[in-house]
Design a protein around this motif. Structure first.
Motif, PDB file in Angstrom:
ATOM      1  N   GLN A  10      43.009  53.107  48.882  1.00  0.00           N
ATOM      2  CA  GLN A  10      42.905  51.663  48.691  1.00  0.00           C
ATOM      3  C   GLN A  10      42.433  51.346  47.278  1.00  0.00           C
ATOM      4  N   ARG A  11      41.587  52.191  46.719  1.00  0.00           N
ATOM      5  CA  ARG A  11      41.120  51.963  45.344  1.00  0.00           C
ATOM      6  C   ARG A  11      42.289  52.079  44.363  1.00  0.00           C
ATOM      7  N   TYR A  12      43.208  52.996  44.604  1.00  0.00           N
ATOM      8  CA  TYR A  12      44.394  53.109  43.754  1.00  0.00           C
ATOM      9  C   TYR A  12      45.224  51.824  43.844  1.00  0.00           C
ATOM     10  N   ILE A  13      45.432  51.343  45.059  1.00  0.00           N
ATOM     11  CA  ILE A  13      46.210  50.114  45.268  1.00  0.00           C
ATOM     12  C   ILE A  13      45.537  48.937  44.553  1.00  0.00           C
ATOM     13  N   ASP A  14      44.227  48.817  44.725  1.00  0.00           N
ATOM     14  CA  ASP A  14      43.497  47.712  44.106  1.00  0.00           C
ATOM     15  C   ASP A  14      43.517  47.807  42.581  1.00  0.00           C
ATOM     16  N   TYR A  15      43.412  49.024  42.069  1.00  0.00           N
ATOM     17  CA  TYR A  15      43.379  49.210  40.619  1.00  0.00           C
ATOM     18  C   TYR A  15      44.706  48.790  40.001  1.00  0.00           C
ATOM     19  N   LEU A  16      45.827  49.228  40.592  1.00  0.00           N
ATOM     20  CA  LEU A  16      47.123  48.854  40.039  1.00  0.00           C
ATOM     21  C   LEU A  16      47.410  47.367  40.225  1.00  0.00           C
ATOM     22  N   THR A  17      47.021  46.814  41.365  1.00  0.00           N
ATOM     23  CA  THR A  17      47.234  45.384  41.588  1.00  0.00           C
ATOM     24  C   THR A  17      46.496  44.560  40.532  1.00  0.00           C
ATOM     25  N   GLY A  18      45.235  44.916  40.280  1.00  0.00           N
ATOM     26  CA  GLY A  18      44.458  44.222  39.252  1.00  0.00           C
ATOM     27  C   GLY A  18      45.006  44.446  37.862  1.00  0.00           C
ATOM     28  N   TYR A  19      45.523  45.647  37.622  1.00  0.00           N
ATOM     29  CA  TYR A  19      46.085  45.951  36.308  1.00  0.00           C
ATOM     30  C   TYR A  19      47.275  45.044  36.010  1.00  0.00           C
ATOM     31  N   TYR A  20      48.174  44.881  36.991  1.00  0.00           N
ATOM     32  CA  TYR A  20      49.363  44.062  36.762  1.00  0.00           C
ATOM     33  C   TYR A  20      48.998  42.583  36.627  1.00  0.00           C
ATOM     34  N   LEU A  21      47.967  42.132  37.326  1.00  0.00           N
ATOM     35  CA  LEU A  21      47.485  40.759  37.167  1.00  0.00           C
ATOM     36  C   LEU A  21      46.961  40.550  35.748  1.00  0.00           C
ATOM     37  N   THR A  22      46.125  41.470  35.290  1.00  0.00           N
ATOM     38  CA  THR A  22      45.549  41.364  33.947  1.00  0.00           C
ATOM     39  C   THR A  22      46.640  41.443  32.889  1.00  0.00           C
ATOM     40  N   ASP A  23      47.595  42.336  33.105  1.00  0.00           N
ATOM     41  CA  ASP A  23      48.687  42.522  32.163  1.00  0.00           C
ATOM     42  C   ASP A  23      49.496  41.231  32.002  1.00  0.00           C
ATOM     43  N   GLN A  24      49.736  40.522  33.107  1.00  0.00           N
ATOM     44  CA  GLN A  24      50.473  39.264  33.008  1.00  0.00           C
ATOM     45  C   GLN A  24      49.659  38.223  32.249  1.00  0.00           C
ATOM     46  N   GLY A  25      48.354  38.156  32.504  1.00  0.00           N
ATOM     47  CA  GLY A  25      47.516  37.213  31.781  1.00  0.00           C
ATOM     48  C   GLY A  25      47.537  37.473  30.287  1.00  0.00           C
ATOM     49  N   GLU A  26      47.434  38.743  29.901  1.00  0.00           N
ATOM     50  CA  GLU A  26      47.448  39.089  28.484  1.00  0.00           C
ATOM     51  C   GLU A  26      48.779  38.717  27.844  1.00  0.00           C
ATOM     52  N   SER A  27      49.882  39.011  28.537  1.00  0.00           N
ATOM     53  CA  SER A  27      51.209  38.719  27.991  1.00  0.00           C
ATOM     54  C   SER A  27      51.435  37.218  27.860  1.00  0.00           C
ATOM     55  N   MET A  28      51.033  36.453  28.885  1.00  0.00           N
ATOM     56  CA  MET A  28      51.272  35.010  28.847  1.00  0.00           C
ATOM     57  C   MET A  28      50.477  34.337  27.742  1.00  0.00           C
ATOM     58  N   MET A  29      49.275  34.810  27.483  1.00  0.00           N
ATOM     59  CA  MET A  29      48.483  34.173  26.425  1.00  0.00           C
ATOM     60  C   MET A  29      48.863  34.686  25.038  1.00  0.00           C
TER      61      MET A  29
END
Length: 776
Positions: free
Chosen positions: A395-414
């Motif tokens: 579950q930690r792997y799932i959570d880590y990648l899910t959060g990574y892709y969320l952060t990645d989208q925020g960085e790209s959009m800004m």
């Protein structure tokens, strides 16, 4: 009839012979590869040829290719390439997508081949390519996992054992009928039983015997059970925490050693917004121990360039990392390294969506949002597909990648704001960023490197849009300083303050029009070179530190208002405020005034955040005390007083150095790339010492104290070094003559005072040295 039967029998025998002479590897493991964008995913060994199927990850539009000198090497022999699918040998191929699958055909390797190397004349190396389905025949250079826990338990090399986060020497080793007994240097006896059905019973000292299987894949195979734990270590951002990595970069080839004899780990400093690296020396075998400070659980980049791997490091932990270059295996050992091993086996995507230069002005913000939505959705679909194939991923792997892709989208959009005309991001766009990305940010906030960039760009945009026109703020601040008796403004300066606001509004409206990027650049260039902007630059220089301090205080208050309006917890508020105070010191290259320090002390209650700001504050207080006025490198502007023509000013400044080459560096204290280049000044002077250069530095819009502090900080000094900090109008005149449009800008002036049309960038020292050699 009998003849027909014989023919059929002969065909059958021939078919069996061909089948026997064909071997397919579809589970490939590679050793060291100096081109991580290339993966071998299938090898077929036929009697008349060998096919090697490649998967290549390379940006669309870039060129790649393979020459006819490309070859496979096995058993001391070379097998040359004979053909290719998709591409043509010896011709460049332009990527039509970000990935490419192709097959190269080679002269036939022996079907009995167990491993081979892939090389090309341009230096490409993919070493020790082999079939992962093959089991080891003995225990030499093998790594074993505990079948019960799924963890990597032990590694055995010719002279060492890896066990319990340490490399041990083998004192003795015996073998009897495929069973082994080893003694290591602390006296522990290790017994390795016979291989039965691909497994061995391994007993280490007095521990219980464990059933183990050899690790033949590049990373640890799936764990046998599901781990449903959630969350990551959160220490509250302590200043004195650390993490320890013990490791072995085993069997590094010469090319890897040439990158240096230190193992490095890079982690983003959330206060400075910069990656900071820690280093450990490796011994002759590639072993090291690195104990490094860590603020909180953080994404870490492991010896980037040799591994191209990132992972998560958590404070208080001790890890053992193995990278076996020849085997192409990377493994983590430790008490809780499941997530780290899963990230090696199933790494996250690297999306980093951007608006390309050729797309600027054509792609709208909402169109770009759709693009980032698609990237994130594709990555999440890939994650779900991976979970279907590997259901025991934690579950930690799932959570880590899910959060990574969320952060990645925020960085790209800004980041996209810099490619949208006028930074004009619509409300719908920003509402999505705020509600779906900012408010759902993962904790701790150090978890992902790109969160630091996301925070910076998001808050800067909100400040820019909420605080109103910068010109109004500037005008009001200047008038307030005049009321306080700090400065007296001229009528021309008051007129420029008011006219600037009108011009700025006209510029913002102009760049939003449906015009080409070249036309936008022309509008911006005309704006920056106008008399009004030149007059205000001169005013900024004249008002100096009082203006900067007052503007910064207003900016801090604005940041607090923005943070309160978007909602964030106290910790993130402290971090964001500390980042701004830190940035103010870093950009000015001078300490904060007392009023700003008092505000920081009151508003930032996170000890580590406060400590980061004060460490930088004290650094520049100390630098400010150093005296370089007697060195003679800081030149007076008196010789060019009352001069306004840029060419004449430059000729006057360089006049004393006729007969020598002059390397001109135009920089500013506000310019990050400029300061990065200046930090290598002494290295530059040493490399170019044979060319009798004069190093002439002209500072753009740089406050006096900050200008001197940068020179002192980076030791930009020497007998042949000259610094000028001209009035803003004179600096602008020189830059206009030289057609300076970016910073730093470098120019080479010949012995007669003529500006040469050459690339004289000292950031490419060897290229500059070659140029100077030709001018001797």
């Amino acid at each position: 009839m009998k003849f027909k039967t014989i023919i059929i029998a002969m065909i059958a025998v021939a078919a069996l012979t061909v089948q026997a002479q064909t071997k397919v590897w579809d589970n490939i493991v590679m050793g060291y590869a100096n081109a991580p964008i290339i993966n071998v995913n299938r090898v077929a060994l036929y009697a008349d040829r060998t096919d090697v199927s490649l998967h290549i990850d390379y940006r669309k539009g870039r060129q790649m290719g393979f020459s006819r000198g490309t070859a496979l090497k096995a058993g001391g022999k070379e097998y040359k390439v004979t053909g290719a699918t998709v591409i043509k040998l010896d011709e460049p191929y332009t990527m039509t997508e970000d990935t490419l699958n192709l097959t190269l055909t080679f002269e036939p390797l022996p079907v009995t081949t167990q491993r081979f190397d892939f090389t090309s004349p341009d230096g490409l190396q993919l070493l020790n390519i082999r079939n992962a389905n093959s089991l080891p025949e003995d225990i030499t250079n093998t790594y074993w996992r505990n079948e019960s826990t799924g963890d990597w338990m032990i590694g055995i090399t010719p002279n060492h054992v890896i066990y319990n986060n340490k490399v041990w020497d083998i004192v003795s080793q015996t073998e009897k009928k495929d069973a082994y007994t080893l003694t290591i240097n602390d006296g522990t006896i290790i017994k390795v039983g016979k291989m039965k059905k691909g497994q061995r019973i391994i007993t280490i000292g007095k521990e219980k015997p464990a059933t183990c299987s050899p690790i033949v894949t590049a990373a640890l195979p799936d764990y046998p059970t599901k781990d449903m734990r959630k969350g990551f270590v959160d220490n509250g951002y302590r200043t004195n925490d650390s993490v320890t990595i013990i490791g072995w970069m085993k069997d590094m080839p010469k090319q890897a050693w040439e990158r240096g004899k230190e193992f490095s780990v890079g982690i983003e400093n959330i206060f400075s917004d910069k990656e900071e690296s820690s280093y450990a020396k490796m011994d002759s075998l590639g072993r090291f121990t690195l104990k490094m400070p860590i603020l909180n659980s953080s994404q870490a980049f492991l010896d980037w360039g040799r591994t191209s791997k990132s992972t998560l490091l958590e404070p208080g932990k001790t890890y053992f990392l193995l990278y076996d270059f020849m085997a192409g295996q990377m493994l983590w050992m430790g008490d809780d390294v499941r997530l780290q091993n899963e990230l090696l086996a199933h790494p996250h995507d690297w999306n980093e969506d951007r608006i390309a230069d050729k797309e600027e002005g054509k792609v709208t913000a909402m169109q770009f949002k759709v693009r980032t939505d698609a990237s994130r959705a594709a990555s999440m679909t890939k994650l779900q597909d991976c979970l279907a194939q590997h259901p025991n991923l934690s579950q930690r792997y799932i959570d880590y990648l899910t959060g990574y892709y969320l952060t990645d989208q925020g960085e790209s959009m800004m980041q996209a704001r810099f490619s949208i005309p006028g930074y004009d991001l619509p409300k719908e766009y920003m509402d999505y960023v705020g509600n779906e990305l900012w408010k759902k940010a993962c904790k701790p906030y150090t978890l992902y490197r790109d969160f630091s960039t996301f925070v910076r760009d998001y808050l800067n945009h909100l400040r820019d849009t909420q605080q109103g026109d910068w010109g109004i703020l500037f005008r009001n601040t200047a008038l307030r300083l005049e009321q306080q008796g700090v400065v007296t403004l001229t009528d021309k300066e008051r007129e420029a303050l008011n006219h600037y606001i009108i011009m700025r509004n006209q510029l913002e409206a102009g760049v939003k029009n449906d015009i080409s990027q070249q036309e936008r650049d022309s509008l911006i260039k005309a704006f920056n070179s106008s008399e009004t902007v030149t007059a205000l630059n001169a005013l900024i220089k004249r008002l100096g530190k009082p203006l900067q301090d007052e503007m910064n205080l207003a900016s801090y208050r604005q940041t607090m208002a923005v943070l309160d309006s978007i909602g964030c917890d106290r910790t993130l508020r402290y971090i964001c405020l500390a980042r701004q105070f830190y940035r103010a010191i870093n950009e000015s290259r001078g300490p904060l005034p007392d009023a700003a320090v008092n505000m920081m002390e009151q508003e930032v209650q996170l000890p580590s955040a406060k400590a980061a700001v004060m460490a930088l504050q004290n650094k520049y207080l100390e630098i400010q005390q150093r005296d370089i006025t007697k060195s003679g490198i800081l030149k007076s502007n008196n010789d060019v007083a009352n001069m306004s023509d840029g060419e004449q000013i430059l000729r006057k400044i360089t006049e004393p150095y006729r007969g020598r080459l002059v390397l001109l560096d135009i920089w500013g204290t506000w310019c990050g790339p400029c300061k990065e280049a200046l930090s290598h000044s002494q290295e530059e002077y040493e490399r170019l010492k044979d060319y009798n250069l004069v190093y002439l530095y002209l500072a753009n819009r740089s406050p006096e104290d900050g200008w001197k502090n940068v020179i002192k900080e980076y030791n930009v000094t020497g007998e042949n070094v000259v610094h000028y900090n001209l009035p803003a109008d004179q600096q602008s005149a020189v830059e206009h003559f030289l057609q300076v449009h970016s910073w730093p800008t470098y120019k080479l002036i010949d012995r007669d005072g003529k500006v040469l049309d050459v690339n004289a960038d000292p950031r490419n020292l060897e290229g500059l040295a070659k140029l100077l050699e030709n001018l001797k």
